[in-house]
Motif scaffolding. Structure first.
Motif, PDB file in Angstrom:
ATOM      1  N   TRP A 213     -57.068 -26.693  50.960  1.00  0.00           N
ATOM      2  CA  TRP A 213     -58.480 -27.177  51.145  1.00  0.00           C
ATOM      3  C   TRP A 213     -58.696 -28.300  50.036  1.00  0.00           C
ATOM      4  O   TRP A 213     -58.380 -27.917  48.855  1.00  0.00           O
ATOM      5  CB  TRP A 213     -59.314 -26.059  51.011  1.00  0.00           C
ATOM      6  CG  TRP A 213     -59.307 -25.253  52.127  1.00  0.00           C
ATOM      7  CD1 TRP A 213     -58.435 -24.300  52.566  1.00  0.00           C
ATOM      8  CD2 TRP A 213     -59.897 -25.171  53.462  1.00  0.00           C
ATOM      9  NE1 TRP A 213     -58.515 -23.691  53.571  1.00  0.00           N
ATOM     10  CE2 TRP A 213     -59.429 -24.274  54.298  1.00  0.00           C
ATOM     11  CE3 TRP A 213     -60.904 -25.944  54.013  1.00  0.00           C
ATOM     12  CZ2 TRP A 213     -60.006 -23.914  55.536  1.00  0.00           C
ATOM     13  CZ3 TRP A 213     -61.556 -25.923  55.265  1.00  0.00           C
ATOM     14  CH2 TRP A 213     -60.999 -24.751  56.080  1.00  0.00           C
ATOM     15  N   GLY A 214     -59.520 -29.082  50.439  1.00  0.00           N
ATOM     16  CA  GLY A 214     -59.958 -29.957  49.234  1.00  0.00           C
ATOM     17  C   GLY A 214     -61.333 -29.374  48.541  1.00  0.00           C
ATOM     18  O   GLY A 214     -61.725 -28.259  49.040  1.00  0.00           O
ATOM     19  N   GLN A 215     -61.760 -30.197  47.721  1.00  0.00           N
ATOM     20  CA  GLN A 215     -62.865 -29.575  47.002  1.00  0.00           C
ATOM     21  C   GLN A 215     -64.433 -29.824  47.594  1.00  0.00           C
ATOM     22  O   GLN A 215     -65.285 -29.010  47.474  1.00  0.00           O
ATOM     23  CB  GLN A 215     -63.071 -30.022  45.566  1.00  0.00           C
ATOM     24  CG  GLN A 215     -63.814 -31.514  45.446  1.00  0.00           C
ATOM     25  CD  GLN A 215     -62.874 -32.814  46.075  1.00  0.00           C
ATOM     26  OE1 GLN A 215     -61.878 -32.377  46.420  1.00  0.00           O
ATOM     27  NE2 GLN A 215     -63.530 -33.923  46.275  1.00  0.00           N
TER      28      GLN A 215
ATOM     29  N   ALA B 222     -54.283 -37.312  50.750  1.00  0.00           N
ATOM     30  CA  ALA B 222     -53.376 -35.968  50.696  1.00  0.00           C
ATOM     31  C   ALA B 222     -52.191 -36.512  49.663  1.00  0.00           C
ATOM     32  O   ALA B 222     -51.614 -37.372  49.617  1.00  0.00           O
ATOM     33  CB  ALA B 222     -52.990 -35.341  51.884  1.00  0.00           C
TER      34      ALA B 222
ATOM     35  N   CYS C  34     -59.942 -38.281  53.159  1.00  0.00           N
ATOM     36  CA  CYS C  34     -59.312 -37.270  52.774  1.00  0.00           C
ATOM     37  C   CYS C  34     -57.881 -37.871  52.221  1.00  0.00           C
ATOM     38  O   CYS C  34     -57.007 -38.059  53.234  1.00  0.00           O
ATOM     39  CB  CYS C  34     -59.355 -36.060  53.349  1.00  0.00           C
ATOM     40  SG  CYS C  34     -58.290 -35.016  52.729  1.00  0.00           S
TER      41      CYS C  34
ATOM     42  N   GLN D 222     -52.471 -31.398  47.241  1.00  0.00           N
ATOM     43  CA  GLN D 222     -53.624 -31.823  46.884  1.00  0.00           C
ATOM     44  C   GLN D 222     -54.505 -32.330  47.883  1.00  0.00           C
ATOM     45  O   GLN D 222     -53.869 -33.568  48.482  1.00  0.00           O
ATOM     46  CB  GLN D 222     -53.734 -32.397  45.511  1.00  0.00           C
ATOM     47  CG  GLN D 222     -53.274 -31.424  43.989  1.00  0.00           C
ATOM     48  CD  GLN D 222     -53.519 -32.241  42.994  1.00  0.00           C
ATOM     49  OE1 GLN D 222     -53.366 -33.524  42.896  1.00  0.00           O
ATOM     50  NE2 GLN D 222     -53.793 -31.435  41.875  1.00  0.00           N
ATOM     51  N   LEU D 223     -55.602 -32.016  48.087  1.00  0.00           N
ATOM     52  CA  LEU D 223     -56.386 -32.905  49.103  1.00  0.00           C
ATOM     53  C   LEU D 223     -57.954 -33.356  48.274  1.00  0.00           C
ATOM     54  O   LEU D 223     -58.444 -32.372  47.670  1.00  0.00           O
ATOM     55  CB  LEU D 223     -56.754 -32.088  50.133  1.00  0.00           C
ATOM     56  CG  LEU D 223     -55.820 -31.419  50.984  1.00  0.00           C
ATOM     57  CD1 LEU D 223     -56.324 -30.262  52.032  1.00  0.00           C
ATOM     58  CD2 LEU D 223     -54.772 -32.496  51.565  1.00  0.00           C
ATOM     59  N   VAL D 224     -58.061 -34.585  48.369  1.00  0.00           N
ATOM     60  CA  VAL D 224     -59.395 -35.313  47.663  1.00  0.00           C
ATOM     61  C   VAL D 224     -60.262 -35.994  48.610  1.00  0.00           C
ATOM     62  O   VAL D 224     -59.971 -36.723  49.334  1.00  0.00           O
ATOM     63  CB  VAL D 224     -59.057 -36.032  46.419  1.00  0.00           C
ATOM     64  CG1 VAL D 224     -60.226 -36.559  45.946  1.00  0.00           C
ATOM     65  CG2 VAL D 224     -57.931 -35.203  45.626  1.00  0.00           C
ATOM     66  N   GLU D 225     -61.365 -35.077  48.984  1.00  0.00           N
ATOM     67  CA  GLU D 225     -62.354 -35.829  49.786  1.00  0.00           C
ATOM     68  C   GLU D 225     -63.225 -36.818  49.215  1.00  0.00           C
ATOM     69  O   GLU D 225     -63.538 -36.789  48.064  1.00  0.00           O
ATOM     70  CB  GLU D 225     -63.221 -34.942  50.485  1.00  0.00           C
ATOM     71  CG  GLU D 225     -62.727 -33.927  51.282  1.00  0.00           C
ATOM     72  CD  GLU D 225     -62.453 -32.587  50.546  1.00  0.00           C
ATOM     73  OE1 GLU D 225     -62.317 -31.275  51.056  1.00  0.00           O
ATOM     74  OE2 GLU D 225     -62.550 -32.655  49.230  1.00  0.00           O
TER      75      GLU D 225
ATOM     76  N   TYR E 190     -65.302 -30.318  54.084  1.00  0.00           N
ATOM     77  CA  TYR E 190     -63.961 -30.181  53.731  1.00  0.00           C
ATOM     78  C   TYR E 190     -62.852 -30.635  54.587  1.00  0.00           C
ATOM     79  O   TYR E 190     -62.879 -30.711  55.733  1.00  0.00           O
ATOM     80  CB  TYR E 190     -63.578 -28.701  53.754  1.00  0.00           C
ATOM     81  CG  TYR E 190     -64.731 -28.050  52.635  1.00  0.00           C
ATOM     82  CD1 TYR E 190     -65.838 -27.499  53.099  1.00  0.00           C
ATOM     83  CD2 TYR E 190     -64.675 -27.852  51.290  1.00  0.00           C
ATOM     84  CE1 TYR E 190     -66.874 -26.991  52.191  1.00  0.00           C
ATOM     85  CE2 TYR E 190     -65.518 -27.260  50.363  1.00  0.00           C
ATOM     86  CZ  TYR E 190     -66.427 -26.976  50.887  1.00  0.00           C
ATOM     87  OH  TYR E 190     -67.397 -26.116  49.954  1.00  0.00           O
ATOM     88  N   CYS E 191     -61.831 -31.202  53.971  1.00  0.00           N
ATOM     89  CA  CYS E 191     -60.553 -31.261  54.903  1.00  0.00           C
ATOM     90  C   CYS E 191     -59.569 -30.326  54.335  1.00  0.00           C
ATOM     91  O   CYS E 191     -59.688 -29.639  53.394  1.00  0.00           O
ATOM     92  CB  CYS E 191     -59.889 -32.609  54.406  1.00  0.00           C
ATOM     93  SG  CYS E 191     -59.155 -32.923  53.073  1.00  0.00           S
TER      94      CYS E 191
END
Length: 128
Positions: A118-120, A24, A22, A3-6, A95-96
């Motif tokens: 990919w993040g959202q 992770a 970002c 999971q990636l969260v920017e 995006y990251c």
């Protein structure tokens, strides 16, 4: 599951600076390269910057002309994008992303196809 969260996006004025983060989770962060991309309305997603698993090597799109800096903190499982001298044309969703391979060739760092996770995305809007 990776999971990636920017975070860190927002509305800024031309000339301002902004730092995106970002975070992770889901696997050993320090083993994989990380990248930043952006997509403006009506345009294709484009590569901005990437950093190797160790943070020792970075790659940038030529168009950025030194305005952006990518870095990572493996202790915090976080990658950053420092953006300076922002321009209205920087307006986009940022995006990251990360890969499934630890080692990439120089050209592969800039290839969207190499990034499986990919993040959202986070919106950055630069007003003139």
């Amino acid at each position: 599951q990776v999971q990636l969260v920017e975070s860190g996006g927002g509305l800024v004025q031309a000339g301002d600076s902004l730092r995106l983060s970002c975070a992770a989770s889901g696997r050993t962060f320090s083993l994989y390269p990380m990248g930043w991309f952006r997509q403006a309305p009506g345009k294709e997603r484009e590569f901005l910057a990437a950093v190797s698993w160790s943070g020792g090597t970075t790659y940038y799109a030529d168009s950025l002309k030194g305005r952006f800096t990518i870095s990572r903190d493996n202790a915090k499982n976080t990658v950053y994008l420092q953006m300076n001298s922002q321009k209205p044309e920087d307006t986009a969703v940022y995006y990251c992303a990360t890969t499934t391979r630890t080692f990439l060739g120089r050209q592969e760092y800039a290839s969207i196809r190499e990034y499986a996770y990919w993040g959202q995305g986070t919106q950055v809007t630069v007003s003139s």
